[in-house]
Design a protein around this motif. Sequence first.
Motif, PDB file in Angstrom:
ATOM      1  N   LEU A 222       0.878  -1.194   0.154  1.00  0.00           N
ATOM      2  CA  LEU A 222       0.034  -0.050   0.097  1.00  0.00           C
ATOM      3  C   LEU A 222       0.899   1.263  -0.041  1.00  0.00           C
ATOM      4  N   PRO A 223       0.415   2.541  -0.596  1.00  0.00           N
ATOM      5  CA  PRO A 223       1.062   3.747  -0.218  1.00  0.00           C
ATOM      6  C   PRO A 223       1.201   3.991   1.412  1.00  0.00           C
ATOM      7  N   ALA A 224       2.183   4.661   1.591  1.00  0.00           N
ATOM      8  CA  ALA A 224       2.232   4.971   3.057  1.00  0.00           C
ATOM      9  C   ALA A 224       0.837   5.416   3.854  1.00  0.00           C
ATOM     10  N   GLU A 225       0.157   6.287   3.016  1.00  0.00           N
ATOM     11  CA  GLU A 225      -0.825   6.934   3.473  1.00  0.00           C
ATOM     12  C   GLU A 225      -2.107   5.850   3.524  1.00  0.00           C
ATOM     13  N   ALA A 226      -1.979   5.105   2.702  1.00  0.00           N
ATOM     14  CA  ALA A 226      -3.443   3.844   2.919  1.00  0.00           C
ATOM     15  C   ALA A 226      -2.896   2.794   4.141  1.00  0.00           C
ATOM     16  N   HIS A 227      -1.595   2.762   3.884  1.00  0.00           N
ATOM     17  CA  HIS A 227      -1.187   1.794   5.283  1.00  0.00           C
ATOM     18  C   HIS A 227      -1.370   2.217   6.684  1.00  0.00           C
ATOM     19  N   THR A 228      -1.140   3.740   6.675  1.00  0.00           N
ATOM     20  CA  THR A 228      -1.521   4.407   8.069  1.00  0.00           C
ATOM     21  C   THR A 228      -3.013   4.230   8.489  1.00  0.00           C
ATOM     22  N   ARG A 229      -3.619   4.552   7.351  1.00  0.00           N
ATOM     23  CA  ARG A 229      -5.138   4.583   7.497  1.00  0.00           C
ATOM     24  C   ARG A 229      -5.798   3.033   7.984  1.00  0.00           C
ATOM     25  N   ALA A 230      -5.182   1.947   7.408  1.00  0.00           N
ATOM     26  CA  ALA A 230      -5.593   0.579   7.485  1.00  0.00           C
ATOM     27  C   ALA A 230      -5.038   0.188   9.060  1.00  0.00           C
ATOM     28  N   LEU A 231      -3.951   0.669   9.404  1.00  0.00           N
ATOM     29  CA  LEU A 231      -3.437   0.090  10.806  1.00  0.00           C
ATOM     30  C   LEU A 231      -4.290   0.883  11.711  1.00  0.00           C
ATOM     31  N   ALA A 232      -4.587   2.375  11.444  1.00  0.00           N
ATOM     32  CA  ALA A 232      -5.430   2.951  12.143  1.00  0.00           C
ATOM     33  C   ALA A 232      -6.691   2.579  12.554  1.00  0.00           C
ATOM     34  N   GLU A 233      -7.355   1.865  11.461  1.00  0.00           N
ATOM     35  CA  GLU A 233      -8.609   1.415  11.538  1.00  0.00           C
ATOM     36  C   GLU A 233      -8.741   0.099  12.182  1.00  0.00           C
ATOM     37  N   ALA A 234      -7.514  -0.665  12.260  1.00  0.00           N
ATOM     38  CA  ALA A 234      -7.433  -1.844  12.827  1.00  0.00           C
ATOM     39  C   ALA A 234      -7.280  -1.784  14.632  1.00  0.00           C
ATOM     40  N   GLY A 235      -7.134  -0.308  14.817  1.00  0.00           N
ATOM     41  CA  GLY A 235      -7.331  -0.026  16.195  1.00  0.00           C
ATOM     42  C   GLY A 235      -5.863   0.182  17.052  1.00  0.00           C
ATOM     43  N   LEU A 236      -4.842   0.331  16.250  1.00  0.00           N
ATOM     44  CA  LEU A 236      -3.441   0.504  16.547  1.00  0.00           C
ATOM     45  C   LEU A 236      -3.199   1.845  17.076  1.00  0.00           C
TER      46      LEU A 236
END
Length: 284
Positions: A222-236
């Motif tokens: 993923l692009p860094a921005e999308a990776h960031t969103r995915a991890l945040a949405e996972a609750g990290l």
Amino acid sequence: MIIVTGATGQLGRLVVQELLTRVPADQIVAAVRTPDKAADLAEQGVQVREADYDRPETLKAAFEGAEKILLISGSEVGRRIPQHQAVIDAAKDAGAGLLAYTSVLHADTSTLPVAPEHQATEEAIRASGLTYSLLRNGWYNENYIPAAQQGAANGVIIGSARDGRISSASRADYAAAAAVVLTGDGHDNTVYELSGDTAFTMDDVAADITAVTGTQVTYQDLPAEAHTRALAEAGLPEPVVEMLVAIDAGTAEGQLAGTTGDLSRLIGRPTTALRATLTAALAD
């Protein structure tokens, strides 16, 4: 006397067990924040002493009789420089003949988010005048166990490391290297770049997970921005998200890819392959 700080941690325990195969138990000190957690080591004949990085007064007694000390880096990012300085000062006061330190791969040039505290600690060790050995540990195979569990569950692992390569090894490999340095000769004022024998990509990680679990697993970059969103949405937590994305950025730049051979030369055998570590972990 060989003293291991952080001896109840995941790496520290393995170092102590390696030392027990090389020297008598009464020559080993487990220097730990909470001695009760080291009861199993005491039962094996290891001396257990209280040593809290945040309470320098505990370090003087803990380091009494020290010939060689292993400073295992603290786990509290952001607090490690003063903690490590306290250990360095106590090691010098104790007249230790060698201070070994678990640093990070290519600490002097790395831009990984974990690197600055290691860089500062290395500088403090050199400035102390102590004889030293810098054990610049690369990535651990065990770091990929959560990804393997995730991949086995849903068939996908994510990241933003692109095709960056990683040369990881098992914790036991790094522990064995530390034990060699602590019990052998010829390690005065040395720097070891410790890493696995081969480098792999995250696609290779997915292939290993597939082979170990029998579930088809793919790596989604993923692009860094999308990776960031995915991890945040996972609750990290936000700091963890920032750290993971920054590490992947460093991985993409090749900062975890070094294969110097230092680790296998020290331990006298090939390093442990990622697939072997995942197989053992997922079988438990």
